[in-house]
Motif scaffolding. Sequence first.
Motif, PDB file in Angstrom:
ATOM      1  N   ASP A  86      24.020  -2.890  38.449  1.00 56.38           N
ATOM      2  CA  ASP A  86      23.710  -2.228  39.557  1.00 56.38           C
ATOM      3  C   ASP A  86      22.274  -1.818  39.908  1.00 56.38           C
ATOM      4  O   ASP A  86      21.828  -1.776  41.200  1.00 56.38           O
ATOM      5  N   GLU A  87      21.709  -1.837  38.760  1.00 57.24           N
ATOM      6  CA  GLU A  87      20.013  -1.296  38.671  1.00 57.24           C
ATOM      7  C   GLU A  87      19.705  -1.510  37.331  1.00 57.24           C
ATOM      8  O   GLU A  87      20.300  -1.881  36.573  1.00 57.24           O
ATOM      9  N   VAL A  88      18.183  -1.829  37.387  1.00 63.57           N
ATOM     10  CA  VAL A  88      17.454  -1.715  36.132  1.00 63.57           C
ATOM     11  C   VAL A  88      16.450  -0.462  36.137  1.00 63.57           C
ATOM     12  O   VAL A  88      15.988   0.018  37.028  1.00 63.57           O
ATOM     13  N   ILE A  89      16.538   0.245  34.853  1.00 64.26           N
ATOM     14  CA  ILE A  89      15.916   1.407  34.849  1.00 64.26           C
ATOM     15  C   ILE A  89      14.673   1.115  33.656  1.00 64.26           C
ATOM     16  O   ILE A  89      15.022   0.558  32.423  1.00 64.26           O
ATOM     17  N   VAL A  90      13.482   0.897  33.949  1.00 64.76           N
ATOM     18  CA  VAL A  90      12.263   0.713  32.880  1.00 64.76           C
ATOM     19  C   VAL A  90      11.757   1.926  32.406  1.00 64.76           C
ATOM     20  O   VAL A  90      11.342   2.872  33.400  1.00 64.76           O
ATOM     21  N   LEU A  91      11.897   2.628  31.400  1.00 66.38           N
ATOM     22  CA  LEU A  91      11.402   3.816  30.711  1.00 66.38           C
ATOM     23  C   LEU A  91      10.606   3.587  29.694  1.00 66.38           C
ATOM     24  O   LEU A  91      10.896   3.215  28.583  1.00 66.38           O
ATOM     25  N   THR A  92       9.274   3.823  29.796  1.00 65.35           N
ATOM     26  CA  THR A  92       8.361   3.651  28.993  1.00 65.35           C
ATOM     27  C   THR A  92       7.298   4.476  29.026  1.00 65.35           C
ATOM     28  O   THR A  92       7.097   5.321  30.112  1.00 65.35           O
ATOM     29  N   ASP A  93       6.033   4.635  27.893  1.00 61.26           N
ATOM     30  CA  ASP A  93       4.959   5.203  28.205  1.00 61.26           C
ATOM     31  C   ASP A  93       4.206   4.702  29.317  1.00 61.26           C
ATOM     32  O   ASP A  93       4.339   3.445  29.653  1.00 61.26           O
ATOM     33  N   PRO A  94       3.218   5.367  29.811  1.00 62.25           N
ATOM     34  CA  PRO A  94       2.348   4.817  30.752  1.00 62.25           C
ATOM     35  C   PRO A  94       1.615   3.620  30.336  1.00 62.25           C
ATOM     36  O   PRO A  94       1.050   3.897  28.936  1.00 62.25           O
ATOM     37  N   VAL A 144      14.908  -1.818  40.854  1.00 64.91           N
ATOM     38  CA  VAL A 144      14.135  -1.544  39.520  1.00 64.91           C
ATOM     39  C   VAL A 144      13.615  -0.226  39.813  1.00 64.91           C
ATOM     40  O   VAL A 144      12.717   0.171  40.647  1.00 64.91           O
ATOM     41  N   LEU A 145      13.900   0.682  39.034  1.00 65.07           N
ATOM     42  CA  LEU A 145      13.362   1.974  38.940  1.00 65.07           C
ATOM     43  C   LEU A 145      12.330   2.198  37.592  1.00 65.07           C
ATOM     44  O   LEU A 145      12.651   1.949  36.686  1.00 65.07           O
TER      45      LEU A 145
END
Length: 157
Positions: A117-125, A148-149
């Motif tokens: 249903d969605e993509v979450i990209v969780l990273t450091d800047p 995409v969040l």
Amino acid sequence: MFTSVLMIEKALTSADVEFVTTLHGEEPVFFHVLLQPRGDQADRLLRAIDDIALGELDEAAREGETPEGADAQGAGAQALEVSLIALRSAGSRAEGRLVEDHPLDSLKSLVAEVGADEVIVLTDPHYVEEFFHRDWASRARHKVGVPVLKLFSHSKA
């Protein structure tokens, strides 16, 4: 059940787990986690520039010590397992895999495979990549066909 593909580069912190598991309120979420170890996703110079931009000069000086290639796989597998355990402990369903080649190709395939249903990209800047829209989230928006969040990790793992 809501299906999210969560793309990360290191182990999730407790703050990260709380954040992603509460994004959809009480709705149950199944997380399909993709982890590409940090040493495989960007070259040392870009990482050092990001560290300097964040005022982390000591980190910039140590970028040469970051494991890359096959050396990063063991740490990556451990970070993935820690993240999956944390997501499950928070009440979510979770499974995951390491990304060995091209992260966006793996992301696109997984989104289609699981009907995400969605993509979450969780990273450091990653300031240099973000400025030029070459970061994972910016590039994924043109490839995956779902929202995409982009989120920044809450703290160092």
